[in-house]
Design an enzyme around this catalytic site. Structure first.
Site, mmCIF file in Angstrom:
data_model
loop_
_atom_site.group_PDB
_atom_site.id
_atom_site.type_symbol
_atom_site.label_atom_id
_atom_site.label_comp_id
_atom_site.label_asym_id
_atom_site.label_seq_id
_atom_site.Cartn_x
_atom_site.Cartn_y
_atom_site.Cartn_z
ATOM 1 N N HIS A 308 0.857 -1.194 0.000
ATOM 2 C CA HIS A 308 0.000 0.000 0.000
ATOM 3 C C HIS A 308 0.887 1.236 0.000
ATOM 4 O O HIS A 308 1.947 1.246 0.618
ATOM 5 C CB HIS A 308 -0.890 0.028 1.256
ATOM 6 N N ASP A 366 -7.910 -5.483 -0.135
ATOM 7 C CA ASP A 366 -8.327 -6.329 -1.264
ATOM 8 C C ASP A 366 -7.946 -7.790 -1.102
ATOM 9 O O ASP A 366 -8.330 -8.614 -1.931
ATOM 10 C CB ASP A 366 -7.699 -5.785 -2.559
HETATM 11 C C1 SDX Z 1 -6.199 0.039 -2.925
HETATM 12 O O1 SDX Z 1 -4.434 4.541 -2.037
HETATM 13 C C2 SDX Z 1 -5.385 3.925 -1.425
HETATM 14 O O2 SDX Z 1 -5.830 4.300 -0.356
HETATM 15 C C3 SDX Z 1 -5.950 2.740 -2.188
HETATM 16 C C4 SDX Z 1 -6.976 1.904 -1.433
HETATM 17 C C5 SDX Z 1 -8.255 2.656 -1.191
HETATM 18 O O3 SDX Z 1 -8.985 2.279 -0.260
HETATM 19 O O4 SDX Z 1 -8.567 3.572 -1.982
HETATM 20 O O5 SDX Z 1 -6.443 1.468 -0.187
HETATM 21 C C6 SDX Z 1 -7.375 0.670 -2.235
HETATM 22 O O6 SDX Z 1 -5.942 0.373 -4.042
HETATM 23 C C7 SDX Z 1 -5.333 -0.930 -2.167
HETATM 24 C C8 SDX Z 1 -4.094 -1.417 -3.004
HETATM 25 C C9 SDX Z 1 -4.574 -2.523 -3.950
HETATM 26 N N1 SDX Z 1 -3.473 -2.877 -4.901
HETATM 27 C C10 SDX Z 1 -2.853 -4.052 -4.835
HETATM 28 O O7 SDX Z 1 -3.028 -4.874 -3.932
HETATM 29 C C11 SDX Z 1 -1.912 -4.318 -6.000
HETATM 30 C C12 SDX Z 1 -0.568 -4.851 -5.469
HETATM 31 N N2 SDX Z 1 0.090 -3.773 -4.730
HETATM 32 C C13 SDX Z 1 1.083 -2.980 -5.471
HETATM 33 O O8 SDX Z 1 0.773 -2.768 -6.809
HETATM 34 C C14 SDX Z 1 1.524 -1.757 -4.674
HETATM 35 O O9 SDX Z 1 1.782 -2.176 -3.397
HETATM 36 C C15 SDX Z 1 0.634 -0.531 -4.611
HETATM 37 C C16 SDX Z 1 0.222 -0.063 -5.963
HETATM 38 C C17 SDX Z 1 -0.585 -0.815 -3.793
HETATM 39 C C18 SDX Z 1 1.443 0.574 -3.920
HETATM 40 O O10 SDX Z 1 2.442 0.910 -4.789
HETATM 41 P P1 SDX Z 1 3.519 2.082 -4.412
HETATM 42 O O11 SDX Z 1 3.109 2.848 -3.239
HETATM 43 O O12 SDX Z 1 3.819 2.832 -5.644
HETATM 44 O O13 SDX Z 1 4.719 1.243 -3.904
HETATM 45 P P2 SDX Z 1 5.803 0.649 -4.849
HETATM 46 O O14 SDX Z 1 5.127 0.037 -6.038
HETATM 47 O O15 SDX Z 1 6.842 1.685 -5.081
HETATM 48 O O16 SDX Z 1 6.350 -0.529 -3.947
HETATM 49 C C19 SDX Z 1 7.391 -0.277 -3.036
HETATM 50 C C20 SDX Z 1 8.301 -1.497 -3.195
HETATM 51 C C21 SDX Z 1 8.704 -1.760 -4.634
HETATM 52 O O17 SDX Z 1 9.982 -2.339 -4.598
HETATM 53 P P3 SDX Z 1 11.262 -1.365 -4.940
HETATM 54 O O18 SDX Z 1 10.973 -0.728 -6.280
HETATM 55 O O19 SDX Z 1 11.322 -0.383 -3.816
HETATM 56 O O20 SDX Z 1 12.433 -2.348 -4.981
HETATM 57 O O21 SDX Z 1 7.575 -2.677 -2.792
HETATM 58 C C22 SDX Z 1 7.430 -3.557 -3.893
HETATM 59 C C23 SDX Z 1 7.724 -2.783 -5.153
HETATM 60 O O22 SDX Z 1 8.317 -3.619 -6.133
HETATM 61 N N3 SDX Z 1 6.045 -4.012 -3.885
HETATM 62 C C24 SDX Z 1 5.646 -5.265 -4.068
HETATM 63 C C25 SDX Z 1 4.252 -5.230 -3.937
HETATM 64 N N4 SDX Z 1 3.866 -3.990 -3.688
HETATM 65 C C26 SDX Z 1 4.966 -3.239 -3.675
HETATM 66 N N5 SDX Z 1 6.320 -6.401 -4.340
HETATM 67 C C27 SDX Z 1 5.576 -7.523 -4.463
HETATM 68 N N6 SDX Z 1 4.218 -7.579 -4.362
HETATM 69 C C28 SDX Z 1 3.534 -6.452 -4.075
HETATM 70 N N7 SDX Z 1 2.219 -6.504 -3.951
#
Ligand code: SDX
Length: 431
Positions: A308, A366
């Protein structure tokens, strides 16, 4: 007491620059940089808005490190435990919990706006039966602008409130129609004697051939699921609604924009993607393979339902969703759900894995919602529709707050331009 300020020294400029620091009631302070461009000729640069407060708001507060979520100061755990969804809607819209009389009046007004214009039925027949219900929702909700002209004048507080009520009241009806169209069954009209979630379940699962009795335990679970999804600060879809609304677009068009944004798998589409991921994993013994893929920088695979932008601790909603998931499965007598077994084991392994601990990746709302919604009888394609149904009140409350903010102006970000500098046109014969 002197006001706190932030100083900025820019190379090549003699003068330093000072900006005021604004303090909220809780949470991070902000540096007010509204005059930055005028003072320095420079922009800030923050793709994805990881360090940017886009507005001032009094609606929802999230502490990502502590895993805290407050709506108008009330913890989500207490709202989900004690109240129903329309109580949370009232709180988000008006800022206070309703008295008994206020609640009864609000429930009555919402209930008596649940029908949609009969001609809207014709919209559905224009879609292929196998159209994704979110595509239908984008189209039909946007089309509400073509039916409810008497509540599109955003400068009129009365029309703003009528439009807000209409959106909250009609979303379950439209969502149920999208589902019924998808499964080829006749639409079911709302019944005023049913509560909000019970009415929605009845519109989805009743058929003309027999009486459909709503299970009160499942209706209560549905109410709680709606409460958990109601609002969440300045997330991507809420920011979309605010930006669309800042141009003066009517509320129905703004909500349709929010639905489109929510559909993405990185946002509200994650509940559908999470269940599909559990199916792809298929068995507990394949979990390590997928954990490795999630950690592999060259593999685009991510664990859906994990991570998140704000929560670097357990999403408080995920805990309540997990509890609700167990309640629904036991009420339905579902003893061993293979997807739940995989989800629980996946969570256990991920929470002890160095990578996930270091990156502070926890289950989000989710992760367990898909299993719960599937057990309630919804196909995966309806999961994000239910998220949109519940989030409509948050979008509307944030839109209303923006419109009523005297400082409100059209949102218009700038950019760091790295494209071609000016050059002259070359006739095609000379290219
Ligand atoms: C919702 O914003 C909100 O409030 C949203 C929400 C709401 O109520 O409105 O809470 C609802 O959208 C919840 C999130 C649902 N999405 C997912 O579950 C999809 C999987 N999650 C990722 O896509 C990700 O965690 C996000 C999109 C949710 C957050 O992305 P960020 O903040 O841009 O973080 P990031 O992608 O930069 O991740 C930080 C690090 C990265 O590694 P580095 O580049 O630092 O090496 O963590 C890793 C990412 O690769 N990472 C994951 C991961 N999520 C982040 N690695 C593996 N699996 C994951 N799920």
């Amino acid at each position: 007491m002197t006001k706190p300020t932030a100083k900025l020294e820019i190379g090549g400029q003699e003068e330093g620059h000072e900006f005021e620091v604004l303090k909220g009631s809780v949470g991070p302070d902000v540096v007010n940089i509204t005059s930055l461009y005028k003072d320095t000729g420079m922009f800030t640069y923050d793709p994805g808005f990881t360090s940017t407060a886009s507005c001032e708001s009094k609606i929802t507060y999230i502490d990502g490190d502590e895993g805290i979520l407050l709506h108008r100061g009330y913890p989500i755990e207490q709202l989900a435990e004690h109240g129903d969804f329309l109580e949370t809607c009232y709180l988000l819209l008006y800022g206070e919990l309703p008295t008994k009389a206020q609640k009864e009046d609000f429930d009555y007004r919402v209930t008596h706006h649940t029908m949609v214009h009969e001609q809207m039925n014709r919209f559905f027949t224009g879609f292929r039966r196998d159209a994704h219900p979110m595509a239908v929702m984008c189209g039909v909700v946007g089309a509400m602008s073509a039916f409810y002209h008497d509540s599109t004048d955003i400068s009129d507080p009365h029309q703003r409130m009528v439009a807000s009520l209409r959106m909250i009241a009609k979303m379950p009806t439209i969502a149920a129609m999208a589902y019924k169209y998808h499964v080829g069954q006749p639409f079911v009209y709302p019944k005023n004697e049913l509560g909000y979630a019970a009415n929605f379940l009845h519109m989805c699962f009743a058929v003309p051939c027999e009486e459909y009795k709503v299970n009160p335990v499942l209706a209560r679970a549905m109410e709680r699921i709606f409460i958990l999804h109601a609002d969440h600060e300045q997330n991507a879809s809420t920011s979309t609604v605010r930006l669309a609304g800042s141009s003066g677009a009517n509320p129905f068009a703004c909500i349709a924009a929010g639905i489109a944004c929510l559909w993405g798998p990185a946002h509200g589409g994650a509940n559908e993607a999470a269940l599909n991921m559990l199916d792809e994993i298929g068995s507990v013994d394949r979990i390590p393979e997928f954990i490795d893929r999630a950690k592999d920088k060259n593999d685009p695979f991510r664990l859906m339902g994990f991570g998140h932008r704000v929560y670097k601790n357990y999403d408080p909603r995920a805990k309540i969703m997990q509890k609700t998931c167990h309640e629904v499965l036991s009420e339905l007598g579902i003893k061993d759900d293979p997807q739940l077994d995989i989800a629980m084991e996946l969570e256990r392994i991920a929470l002890t894995d160095e990578y996930f601990i270091e990156k502070k990746l926890y289950p989000n709302i989710d992760f367990y919602s898909g299993i719960t919604l599937k057990a309630l009888g919804f196909p995966t394609t309806m999961f994000t529709v239910l998220f949109a149904l519940a989030r409509t009140v948050g979008w509307i409350a944030q839109w209303k707050e923006m419109i009523e903010d005297p400082k409100q102006k059209i949102g218009r970000p700038r950019q760091l331009y790295t494209g071609a500098t000016q050059r002259d046109y070359v006739p095609i014969a000379k290219r």
